[in-house]
Enzyme design. Sequence first.
Site, PDB file in Angstrom:
ATOM      1  N   GLY A  24       5.266  25.433  52.914  1.00 24.08           N
ATOM      2  CA  GLY A  24       5.276  25.843  51.462  1.00 24.08           C
ATOM      3  C   GLY A  24       5.717  24.909  50.482  1.00 24.08           C
ATOM      4  O   GLY A  24       6.101  23.437  50.929  1.00 24.08           O
ATOM      5  N   GLY A  27       9.064  23.792  43.063  1.00 24.97           N
ATOM      6  CA  GLY A  27       9.278  23.152  42.184  1.00 24.97           C
ATOM      7  C   GLY A  27       9.813  21.684  42.453  1.00 24.97           C
ATOM      8  O   GLY A  27       9.800  20.791  41.526  1.00 24.97           O
ATOM      9  N   VAL A  31       8.103  21.641  51.779  1.00 24.55           N
ATOM     10  CA  VAL A  31       8.869  22.305  53.016  1.00 24.55           C
ATOM     11  C   VAL A  31       7.904  22.201  54.291  1.00 24.55           C
ATOM     12  O   VAL A  31       6.770  22.651  54.071  1.00 24.55           O
ATOM     13  CB  VAL A  31       9.273  23.944  52.757  1.00 24.55           C
ATOM     14  CG1 VAL A  31       9.859  24.506  54.004  1.00 24.55           C
ATOM     15  CG2 VAL A  31       9.920  24.086  51.527  1.00 24.55           C
ATOM     16  N   LYS A  46      13.073  20.352  54.261  1.00 22.77           N
ATOM     17  CA  LYS A  46      12.791  19.940  52.938  1.00 22.77           C
ATOM     18  C   LYS A  46      12.681  18.638  52.473  1.00 22.77           C
ATOM     19  O   LYS A  46      13.912  17.978  52.581  1.00 22.77           O
ATOM     20  CB  LYS A  46      13.461  21.136  52.024  1.00 22.77           C
ATOM     21  CG  LYS A  46      13.318  22.555  52.584  1.00 22.77           C
ATOM     22  CD  LYS A  46      13.919  23.535  51.441  1.00 22.77           C
ATOM     23  CE  LYS A  46      13.847  25.177  52.041  1.00 22.77           C
ATOM     24  NZ  LYS A  46      14.327  26.076  51.012  1.00 22.77           N
ATOM     25  N   TYR A  95      14.961  28.025  59.893  1.00 29.29           N
ATOM     26  CA  TYR A  95      13.830  28.452  59.696  1.00 29.29           C
ATOM     27  C   TYR A  95      14.074  30.320  59.992  1.00 29.29           C
ATOM     28  O   TYR A  95      14.318  30.386  61.035  1.00 29.29           O
ATOM     29  CB  TYR A  95      12.872  27.866  60.584  1.00 29.29           C
ATOM     30  CG  TYR A  95      11.366  28.685  60.710  1.00 29.29           C
ATOM     31  CD1 TYR A  95      10.641  28.769  59.320  1.00 29.29           C
ATOM     32  CD2 TYR A  95      11.012  29.396  61.630  1.00 29.29           C
ATOM     33  CE1 TYR A  95       9.455  29.184  59.458  1.00 29.29           C
ATOM     34  CE2 TYR A  95       9.940  30.169  61.795  1.00 29.29           C
ATOM     35  CZ  TYR A  95       9.006  30.004  60.353  1.00 29.29           C
ATOM     36  OH  TYR A  95       7.859  30.739  60.529  1.00 29.29           O
ATOM     37  N   ASP A 139      19.203  29.339  40.602  1.00 28.66           N
ATOM     38  CA  ASP A 139      17.849  29.225  40.644  1.00 28.66           C
ATOM     39  C   ASP A 139      17.750  30.662  41.708  1.00 28.66           C
ATOM     40  O   ASP A 139      16.847  30.512  42.254  1.00 28.66           O
ATOM     41  CB  ASP A 139      17.211  28.007  41.249  1.00 28.66           C
ATOM     42  CG  ASP A 139      15.550  27.890  41.164  1.00 28.66           C
ATOM     43  OD1 ASP A 139      15.186  28.821  40.127  1.00 28.66           O
ATOM     44  OD2 ASP A 139      14.842  27.259  41.738  1.00 28.66           O
ATOM     45  N   PRO A 142      12.733  35.468  43.529  1.00 27.48           N
ATOM     46  CA  PRO A 142      12.213  36.112  44.885  1.00 27.48           C
ATOM     47  C   PRO A 142      11.979  34.868  45.769  1.00 27.48           C
ATOM     48  O   PRO A 142      12.026  35.462  46.980  1.00 27.48           O
ATOM     49  CB  PRO A 142      11.195  36.926  44.400  1.00 27.48           C
ATOM     50  CG  PRO A 142      11.418  37.254  43.024  1.00 27.48           C
ATOM     51  CD  PRO A 142      12.037  36.137  42.393  1.00 27.48           C
ATOM     52  N   ASN A 144      13.675  32.391  46.467  1.00 30.67           N
ATOM     53  CA  ASN A 144      14.968  31.860  47.090  1.00 30.67           C
ATOM     54  C   ASN A 144      15.416  33.066  47.873  1.00 30.67           C
ATOM     55  O   ASN A 144      16.719  32.857  48.090  1.00 30.67           O
ATOM     56  CB  ASN A 144      15.397  31.141  46.140  1.00 30.67           C
ATOM     57  CG  ASN A 144      15.042  29.620  45.828  1.00 30.67           C
ATOM     58  OD1 ASN A 144      14.352  29.196  46.578  1.00 30.67           O
ATOM     59  ND2 ASN A 144      15.387  29.172  44.568  1.00 30.67           N
TER      60      ASN A 144
END
Length: 905
Positions: A24, A27, A31, A46, A95, A139, A142, A144
């Site tokens: 993934g 912004g 990841v 990340k 994870y 931040d 959904p 996060n």
Amino acid sequence: MTSSVPPRLAAALEDRYRIERPIGQGGMAMVFLAHDERHDRQVALKVLRPELAAVIGAARFLAEIKTTANLQHPHILPLFDSGEVDGTVFYVMPYVEGESLRDRLTRDKQLPVDEAVRLAREVASALDYAHRRGIVHRDIKPENILLHEGQAMIADFGISLAVSRSEGGSRMTETGMSLGTPHYMAPEQAMGEREVTARADIYALGCVLYEMLTGDPPFVGSTAQAVVARAITESPRAIRIQRHTVPVHVEATVLQALEKLPSDRFSTAAEFSEALKDPSRTEAIRAITALAPGTAASSWRARAALPLGLVALAALSVVAWLTLRPRKELPIARYAIEFTDQAAPLDDRPIALSRDGRYFAYIGRGEGGARQLWVKARDEQNPRPLPETLGVLEFAFSPDGNWIAFTQVRGFTSLKKISLDGGAPVQLADSVVGSLVWLTDNRIVIAKPGYREISAISSVDVTRERLWSDSVQMAPFAEVIGSTGLLMRRCRGDCSEGTDLAVLDQKTGEVKTLAPSVVGATYLTTGHVLFVGSDGGMMVQRFDARELELRDAPIPVMDSVAIGGAAIFAASQTGLLIARLGGVTRSIARYEFVWVNRSGVETSIDSSLAWRIPAFGANAGWALSPDGTKLAFGQNTTSGDNLWVKDLRTGPVSRVTFDSFPSYRPRWSRDGRSLYYSSRRDGNNSKLFKRAADGTSTETLILAMPEGPGIFEAAWSVDEATLVFRAGGTVSVVGGRDLLIIRPGVDSAPRPLVASTQFDEAAAALSPDGKWLLHESNEGDRIEVYLRPFPNVDGGRWQISVEGGRAPLWARNGREIFFVDGKRRMVSVAFTGSSVPAFGPASPLFTLRPEIYLAANENYTPFDIAPNGGRFIMARRINDGPRRTAPLVVTENWSTELRRLTAPR
């Protein structure tokens, strides 16, 4: 797949983390799924985007996020590791097998209410834990929020804070990225304030819960700038308007979390969580679910868009300051709106506003003068016709204002829906009538023919549920939003004595009468009912949505609201009111007779003869004499509904009936000297009379129905000794239209011929030799034409039409059957038969244009055929153009007036 990982970083980490594949990106970071070699576990690695790391500074970023490593909470994803290699910043988290809340919303759109509240409380618990330690997430969205074994876990805690506090935080606009996500940013965060408090997280969580409940964030737009502008200048749509199953206290809690001023929100996430489980908490609904002050762009006329953008923080701050000040009452504005002749609304047809006031819809004229649905948006200068809506009868907006449901006569009456964004209509049901209400839960309330049964049809899967049935006639006005109530029009007698305001409880089926002599009503989420009396006076009265009862006394609002079958007004839930003034109005279309040949070519018979359909039940009807030289028809004049005869050879028109009672649907005697016709006498009981076709002598009563729904069209046997007639009009009980038979002067009472309690039979037509009976029936999925032997109707039954069928008619020679199918096509079927019928193929001859009268709702055949079978006599609407009558008056910010009217004195 490690090609996106900087080679030096991969090499430096290979003894600790084996990078497997990307999973993934967001912004701030890319990841990757990696294997923690030391602990033999999978982790999420990340990598901070290089351009972001360059602006922030790696050392400063790593120093800031160390504070999150000490957060230990069951709903917070911990930080395992972090570091930097040649300016590339990475950090490592567990994870989580499962999915993010964004994945879940993408798949399911909305969550069950209990689950959404539970997840929000779990996130609130984590936020409260962090806030008490001085850490704000900044931040929450959904993406996060991860779902592990059904439990919520917040990811990236403190990362945004690290970015904002780093020396690059003030230069973030140079990267083209923002701190936070526009759909979930609190107004103060969108304004670029450096000191963002824990209440910004509460705002963001309110946005997330709003989306879990409704399927969308509270503010959406085509660009990030548009989203931010709406968040700063508008109020969110009430949740229960979109989903009535959400408890009142949950809606109140969410709306308080979304207050624009931080000080008006909950002071802690714990308070937010507690409020979600407190049913007594309802005060936060106030201005948002009310007929509210409106938005900064509430004018009906188009206004220039606000020049707001994420990079224009100075201008944004000014607008936000103006918005966040204590709100003043917006001034009331009234003005009349005019339309071009082509786009003008019909002055006796209903109008509607979407709940949010974005769209105004009405019935105007389309091709050939036929009724068509038109819509005007706030931000559009001109209204536009909606395609494929010719023949519209009634209509209603969907709760979100993006669709319109409507009933349409195209051979038969059907229920459809059409998107305002374009596309063809979608058919939902057949055999319905108007007075539609689109409920918050996306069911559409309809009245079945007869108005004695009310049903709800799902706009999604077309499942149908009966809500109410009885012997009285009722039709829906509006939903009592947030309750199980439906405001209804309830008839007294056969409606000729007037209609009252009632409420139907969908849950129990109970009906309460609320107020007498009401012809239109709607519910306002301020807790009031706005209604119009039979005298045209508009009133508002407080309404208890829990007990479904009116409270206090009605308060006058305005006089002389136009009434054209129903009151012509509409109110949005955002403070917009539109009404046509001028009292009772009715525009009855004018028609002329035309010959239509078998190819569909129309020829006017007498352009000087312009007549109007009878006012009583639209009971148009005409018939050619046996020799085809004379035409009997009913029309409405200043003296009422009477019968007339036109000589087609010489041209004069003579009157046959002269009383003040409506007379309609004439049929000729076999010798062509007399007319049989129905007449409304003694209340609602119809009677059958006979009179000389030249108007001489006195009329003779042939048959009277002492009780029941009366007599409509009739057909005589060859010897005129036996009468077949249809009892039950369009306002009869469903299943109440039946074909009966009687020998006048011999039988003491009629007996059923083709009758059932479940279905309707109508439009009887006997063959010229008297051996066969054609009729309509809705015993299948829709109305079709059937054939039976006569008088032994149980000796067989054959379905003649297959694509819908109306208005059956025999050729004079008995060797051809005609009917109109569901596509308004005149269809011919060759026929032979003595004891067993034989049919040829169904052959469409021509399509009836929209201005040709069909009378689909009146359940009879409104045309006749010449003796030679070469042409039909039909009625064609004369397009006089729209009449300029009473104006449509718009009241903006009517909520201000409502508050003044209902304020304690």
